[in-house]
Enzyme design. Structure first.
Site, PDB file in Angstrom:
ATOM      1  N   SER A  50       0.841  -1.194   0.000  1.00  0.00           N
ATOM      2  CA  SER A  50       0.000   0.000   0.000  1.00  0.00           C
ATOM      3  C   SER A  50       0.881   1.251   0.000  1.00  0.00           C
ATOM      4  CB  SER A  50      -0.958  -0.053   1.190  1.00  0.00           C
ATOM      5  OG  SER A  50      -2.043   0.822   1.023  1.00  0.00           O
ATOM      6  N   ASP A 194      -6.242  -3.573  -1.979  1.00  0.00           N
ATOM      7  CA  ASP A 194      -5.089  -3.200  -1.156  1.00  0.00           C
ATOM      8  C   ASP A 194      -4.379  -4.410  -0.544  1.00  0.00           C
ATOM      9  OD1 ASP A 194      -3.531  -2.097   1.119  1.00  0.00           O
ATOM     10  OD2 ASP A 194      -4.590  -0.246   0.635  1.00  0.00           O
TER      11      ASP A 194
END
Length: 299
Positions: A50, A194
Protein backbone atom coordinates in the site's frame (compact mmCIF):
# COMPACT_ATOMS: atom_id res chain seq x y z
CA UNK A 1 23.60 -14.92 -4.91
CA UNK A 2 25.23 -15.98 -8.15
CA UNK A 3 27.91 -18.64 -7.92
CA UNK A 4 30.82 -16.24 -8.54
CA UNK A 5 29.45 -13.34 -6.45
CA UNK A 6 31.33 -12.40 -3.25
CA UNK A 7 29.65 -13.52 -0.05
CA UNK A 8 28.03 -10.61 1.80
CA UNK A 9 24.94 -10.10 3.93
CA UNK A 10 21.64 -9.89 2.09
CA UNK A 11 19.79 -6.78 3.24
CA UNK A 12 16.04 -6.27 2.96
CA UNK A 13 13.68 -3.41 3.69
CA UNK A 14 9.96 -3.79 4.41
CA UNK A 15 7.69 -0.75 4.08
CA UNK A 16 4.17 -0.97 5.47
CA UNK A 17 0.80 0.54 4.64
CA UNK A 18 -0.60 3.74 6.09
CA UNK A 19 -2.29 5.97 3.50
CA UNK A 20 -1.05 9.45 2.61
CA UNK A 21 0.04 10.04 6.19
CA UNK A 22 2.04 6.83 6.01
CA UNK A 23 3.72 7.85 2.74
CA UNK A 24 4.82 11.17 4.25
CA UNK A 25 5.98 9.52 7.47
CA UNK A 26 7.94 6.76 5.73
CA UNK A 27 9.70 9.17 3.38
CA UNK A 28 10.52 11.29 6.42
CA UNK A 29 11.97 8.28 8.24
CA UNK A 30 14.15 7.39 5.24
CA UNK A 31 15.38 10.98 4.93
CA UNK A 32 16.13 11.17 8.65
CA UNK A 33 18.03 7.87 8.52
CA UNK A 34 20.01 9.07 5.50
CA UNK A 35 20.98 12.22 7.39
CA UNK A 36 22.35 9.88 10.07
CA UNK A 37 24.40 7.91 7.54
CA UNK A 38 21.96 5.04 6.84
CA UNK A 39 21.20 4.53 3.14
CA UNK A 40 18.34 2.05 2.88
CA UNK A 41 18.35 2.37 -0.90
CA UNK A 42 21.22 -0.14 -0.74
CA UNK A 43 18.76 -2.89 0.20
CA UNK A 44 18.90 -5.98 -2.00
CA UNK A 45 15.15 -6.52 -1.57
CA UNK A 46 12.37 -4.04 -0.88
CA UNK A 47 8.85 -5.16 0.05
CA UNK A 48 6.15 -2.52 -0.25
CA UNK A 49 2.52 -2.73 0.83
CA UNK A 50 0.00 0.00 0.00
CA UNK A 51 1.69 3.26 1.08
CA UNK A 52 4.91 1.25 1.26
CA UNK A 53 4.58 0.33 -2.41
CA UNK A 54 4.69 4.04 -3.30
CA UNK A 55 7.66 4.75 -1.04
CA UNK A 56 9.47 1.58 -2.09
CA UNK A 57 9.06 2.56 -5.74
CA UNK A 58 10.36 6.08 -5.13
CA UNK A 59 13.34 4.70 -3.20
CA UNK A 60 14.36 2.00 -5.66
CA UNK A 61 13.88 4.08 -8.82
CA UNK A 62 16.29 6.76 -7.62
CA UNK A 63 13.85 9.59 -6.92
CA UNK A 64 15.26 12.36 -4.71
CA UNK A 65 13.50 11.58 -1.43
CA UNK A 66 14.67 14.80 0.19
CA UNK A 67 12.84 16.79 -2.47
CA UNK A 68 9.75 14.61 -2.01
CA UNK A 69 9.98 15.14 1.74
CA UNK A 70 10.10 18.92 1.29
CA UNK A 71 6.94 18.71 -0.82
CA UNK A 72 5.24 16.74 1.94
CA UNK A 73 6.30 19.31 4.55
CA UNK A 74 4.92 22.14 2.44
CA UNK A 75 1.61 20.39 1.80
CA UNK A 76 2.16 20.52 -1.96
CA UNK A 77 2.07 16.76 -2.49
CA UNK A 78 -0.75 14.21 -2.39
CA UNK A 79 -3.54 16.72 -2.98
CA UNK A 80 -4.59 15.58 -6.45
CA UNK A 81 -7.45 13.26 -7.26
CA UNK A 82 -10.79 12.61 -5.62
CA UNK A 83 -10.72 13.41 -1.87
CA UNK A 84 -10.97 10.22 0.16
CA UNK A 85 -13.15 9.76 3.18
CA UNK A 86 -11.89 6.78 5.14
CA UNK A 87 -14.82 5.62 7.25
CA UNK A 88 -13.12 3.26 9.69
CA UNK A 89 -16.44 2.25 11.26
CA UNK A 90 -17.88 1.19 7.90
CA UNK A 91 -14.68 -0.61 6.93
CA UNK A 92 -14.58 -2.33 10.30
CA UNK A 93 -18.18 -3.47 9.90
CA UNK A 94 -17.43 -4.95 6.49
CA UNK A 95 -14.35 -6.67 7.87
CA UNK A 96 -16.40 -8.19 10.70
CA UNK A 97 -19.02 -9.38 8.22
CA UNK A 98 -16.33 -10.88 6.00
CA UNK A 99 -14.82 -12.73 8.95
CA UNK A 100 -18.14 -14.11 10.17
CA UNK A 101 -18.24 -17.77 9.15
CA UNK A 102 -15.26 -17.52 6.79
CA UNK A 103 -13.35 -20.79 6.56
CA UNK A 104 -9.98 -19.09 6.25
CA UNK A 105 -8.29 -15.77 5.60
CA UNK A 106 -8.52 -16.23 1.85
CA UNK A 107 -12.30 -16.48 1.98
CA UNK A 108 -12.46 -13.43 4.23
CA UNK A 109 -10.38 -11.43 1.75
CA UNK A 110 -12.52 -12.64 -1.16
CA UNK A 111 -15.62 -11.36 0.65
CA UNK A 112 -13.98 -7.99 1.13
CA UNK A 113 -13.06 -8.05 -2.53
CA UNK A 114 -16.67 -8.72 -3.52
CA UNK A 115 -17.77 -5.76 -1.42
CA UNK A 116 -15.08 -3.59 -3.02
CA UNK A 117 -16.12 -4.62 -6.53
CA UNK A 118 -19.73 -3.62 -5.80
CA UNK A 119 -18.91 -0.36 -3.97
CA UNK A 120 -19.61 3.06 -5.45
CA UNK A 121 -16.08 4.36 -5.99
CA UNK A 122 -14.33 6.66 -8.49
CA UNK A 123 -13.48 5.22 -11.94
CA UNK A 124 -10.32 3.14 -12.25
CA UNK A 125 -8.93 5.54 -14.85
CA UNK A 126 -9.16 8.49 -12.46
CA UNK A 127 -7.43 6.58 -9.67
CA UNK A 128 -4.70 5.34 -12.01
CA UNK A 129 -4.01 8.91 -13.06
CA UNK A 130 -3.44 9.88 -9.42
CA UNK A 131 -1.03 6.99 -8.81
CA UNK A 132 0.81 7.69 -12.06
CA UNK A 133 1.38 11.29 -10.97
CA UNK A 134 3.05 10.07 -7.75
CA UNK A 135 5.65 7.98 -9.60
CA UNK A 136 8.19 10.06 -11.55
CA UNK A 137 9.84 6.85 -12.84
CA UNK A 138 7.52 4.34 -14.51
CA UNK A 139 9.85 1.40 -15.14
CA UNK A 140 10.65 -1.40 -12.68
CA UNK A 141 14.01 -0.83 -10.95
CA UNK A 142 17.00 -3.16 -10.96
CA UNK A 143 16.52 -3.70 -7.23
CA UNK A 144 14.32 -6.65 -6.24
CA UNK A 145 11.16 -4.63 -5.53
CA UNK A 146 8.15 -6.66 -4.34
CA UNK A 147 4.66 -5.12 -4.24
CA UNK A 148 1.75 -6.86 -2.54
CA UNK A 149 -1.94 -6.84 -3.50
CA UNK A 150 -4.94 -9.13 -3.03
CA UNK A 151 -6.98 -10.64 -5.85
CA UNK A 152 -10.47 -9.13 -5.48
CA UNK A 153 -12.23 -12.31 -6.61
CA UNK A 154 -10.18 -15.12 -5.09
CA UNK A 155 -8.68 -13.38 -2.05
CA UNK A 156 -5.26 -14.77 -2.96
CA UNK A 157 -2.15 -12.73 -2.19
CA UNK A 158 -0.23 -11.51 -5.22
CA UNK A 159 3.34 -10.26 -5.09
CA UNK A 160 4.30 -8.23 -8.14
CA UNK A 161 7.92 -7.94 -9.27
CA UNK A 162 9.58 -6.95 -12.53
CA UNK A 163 9.39 -10.62 -13.50
CA UNK A 164 5.57 -10.70 -13.33
CA UNK A 165 5.38 -8.46 -16.41
CA UNK A 166 2.80 -6.15 -14.85
CA UNK A 167 3.31 -2.42 -15.30
CA UNK A 168 4.85 -0.80 -12.23
CA UNK A 169 2.11 1.84 -11.96
CA UNK A 170 -0.57 -0.88 -12.16
CA UNK A 171 1.12 -2.87 -9.39
CA UNK A 172 1.30 0.18 -7.10
CA UNK A 173 -2.30 1.16 -7.88
CA UNK A 174 -3.44 -2.37 -7.02
CA UNK A 175 -1.52 -2.36 -3.75
CA UNK A 176 -3.11 0.98 -2.76
CA UNK A 177 -6.74 0.09 -3.64
CA UNK A 178 -8.36 0.51 -0.22
CA UNK A 179 -11.65 -1.43 -0.41
CA UNK A 180 -14.75 0.74 -0.33
CA UNK A 181 -12.67 3.89 -0.89
CA UNK A 182 -10.89 3.28 -4.19
CA UNK A 183 -11.93 0.86 -6.94
CA UNK A 184 -10.24 -2.54 -7.28
CA UNK A 185 -7.48 -1.93 -9.82
CA UNK A 186 -6.57 -3.97 -12.88
CA UNK A 187 -3.07 -5.44 -13.08
CA UNK A 188 -2.55 -7.85 -15.94
CA UNK A 189 -5.92 -9.51 -16.44
CA UNK A 190 -7.12 -9.46 -12.82
CA UNK A 191 -8.49 -6.85 -10.42
CA UNK A 192 -6.91 -6.34 -7.03
CA UNK A 193 -7.51 -4.64 -3.69
CA UNK A 194 -5.09 -3.20 -1.16
CA UNK A 195 -2.27 -5.52 -0.08
CA UNK A 196 -2.89 -4.38 3.49
CA UNK A 197 -6.03 -6.51 3.50
CA UNK A 198 -3.71 -9.49 3.98
CA UNK A 199 -0.97 -7.83 6.09
CA UNK A 200 0.20 -4.28 6.71
CA UNK A 201 3.83 -5.32 6.19
CA UNK A 202 4.22 -8.82 4.65
CA UNK A 203 7.49 -9.45 6.50
CA UNK A 204 7.71 -13.03 5.18
CA UNK A 205 8.04 -11.76 1.61
CA UNK A 206 11.47 -10.36 2.48
CA UNK A 207 12.85 -13.89 2.77
CA UNK A 208 11.61 -15.47 -0.46
CA UNK A 209 14.29 -16.29 -3.01
CA UNK A 210 14.33 -13.80 -5.83
CA UNK A 211 16.30 -12.96 -8.97
CA UNK A 212 19.98 -13.78 -8.28
CA UNK A 213 19.61 -13.75 -4.48
CA UNK A 214 19.05 -17.05 -2.72
CA UNK A 215 17.92 -17.47 0.86
CA UNK A 216 16.45 -15.29 3.60
CA UNK A 217 17.66 -11.79 4.38
CA UNK A 218 20.54 -11.46 6.82
CA UNK A 219 19.64 -7.87 7.71
CA UNK A 220 16.00 -6.78 7.81
CA UNK A 221 14.62 -3.32 8.57
CA UNK A 222 10.85 -2.87 8.89
CA UNK A 223 9.37 0.62 8.63
CA UNK A 224 5.66 0.58 9.45
CA UNK A 225 3.35 3.51 10.27
CA UNK A 226 0.40 1.27 11.18
CA UNK A 227 0.66 -1.63 13.62
CA UNK A 228 -2.45 -3.82 14.15
CA UNK A 229 -3.20 -4.61 17.79
CA UNK A 230 -2.29 -8.09 18.96
CA UNK A 231 -5.33 -10.33 19.15
CA UNK A 232 -7.11 -8.66 16.23
CA UNK A 233 -7.82 -10.11 12.77
CA UNK A 234 -4.29 -9.29 11.59
CA UNK A 235 -0.93 -10.04 13.13
CA UNK A 236 0.97 -7.11 14.59
CA UNK A 237 4.34 -6.15 13.16
CA UNK A 238 6.05 -7.66 16.22
CA UNK A 239 4.15 -10.92 15.74
CA UNK A 240 5.22 -11.10 12.10
CA UNK A 241 8.85 -10.54 13.07
CA UNK A 242 8.61 -13.19 15.81
CA UNK A 243 7.11 -15.66 13.33
CA UNK A 244 10.01 -14.97 11.00
CA UNK A 245 12.53 -15.66 13.76
CA UNK A 246 10.88 -19.02 14.38
CA UNK A 247 11.27 -19.89 10.70
CA UNK A 248 14.76 -18.41 10.41
CA UNK A 249 16.41 -18.69 13.86
CA UNK A 250 19.13 -16.20 14.61
CA UNK A 251 18.05 -13.67 12.00
CA UNK A 252 17.11 -10.52 13.84
CA UNK A 253 15.24 -7.49 12.53
CA UNK A 254 14.99 -3.81 13.41
CA UNK A 255 11.53 -2.26 13.34
CA UNK A 256 10.72 1.44 13.22
CA UNK A 257 7.09 1.97 14.18
CA UNK A 258 5.19 5.24 14.47
CA UNK A 259 5.67 6.86 17.87
CA UNK A 260 3.06 8.88 19.78
CA UNK A 261 3.91 12.08 17.92
CA UNK A 262 3.49 10.37 14.56
CA UNK A 263 0.24 8.67 15.53
CA UNK A 264 -1.16 12.04 16.61
CA UNK A 265 -0.10 13.51 13.27
CA UNK A 266 -1.92 10.74 11.39
CA UNK A 267 -5.23 11.79 12.93
CA UNK A 268 -8.40 9.82 12.24
CA UNK A 269 -8.11 9.70 8.44
CA UNK A 270 -4.72 8.66 7.06
CA UNK A 271 -6.02 9.35 3.53
CA UNK A 272 -6.41 13.06 4.27
CA UNK A 273 -3.64 15.10 2.52
CA UNK A 274 -3.77 17.57 5.41
CA UNK A 275 -2.02 14.97 7.59
CA UNK A 276 1.10 14.91 5.44
CA UNK A 277 3.16 17.88 6.72
CA UNK A 278 3.03 16.86 10.40
CA UNK A 279 3.48 13.18 9.50
CA UNK A 280 6.54 14.00 7.37
CA UNK A 281 8.11 16.00 10.20
CA UNK A 282 7.44 13.25 12.74
CA UNK A 283 8.96 10.63 10.45
CA UNK A 284 12.14 12.60 9.86
CA UNK A 285 12.60 13.11 13.59
CA UNK A 286 12.18 9.38 14.22
CA UNK A 287 14.64 8.54 11.46
CA UNK A 288 17.24 10.84 12.94
CA UNK A 289 16.67 9.43 16.43
CA UNK A 290 17.07 5.82 15.28
CA UNK A 291 19.90 6.36 12.77
CA UNK A 292 22.81 5.34 15.01
CA UNK A 293 21.08 2.14 16.09
CA UNK A 294 20.09 1.19 12.55
CA UNK A 295 23.54 2.05 11.20
CA UNK A 296 25.22 -0.46 13.52
CA UNK A 297 22.81 -3.15 12.36
CA UNK A 298 22.67 -2.29 8.64
CA UNK A 299 26.40 -1.92 8.03
Amino acid sequence: MTADAPSRPVRALVLGGGGLAGIAWEVGVLVGLAEGGVDLSLADRVVGTSAGSVVGTLLTTGVDLTAVHEEHLSGESGTTGTPANLDMDALGAELAAAMDGARDAGEMRARLGAWALAADTPPEADRLEVIDARLPVKEWPGTDLRISAVDAETGHLAVFTRETRVRLVDAVAASCAVPGVWPPMTAGRRRYIDGGVASVVHVARADDDGFDIVGPADRLVVVAPLDPPAGGPFRSVTQEIEARQETHPGREAVAILADETAVAAFGTNVLDPATMPASAKAGREQGRARAAEVARYWA
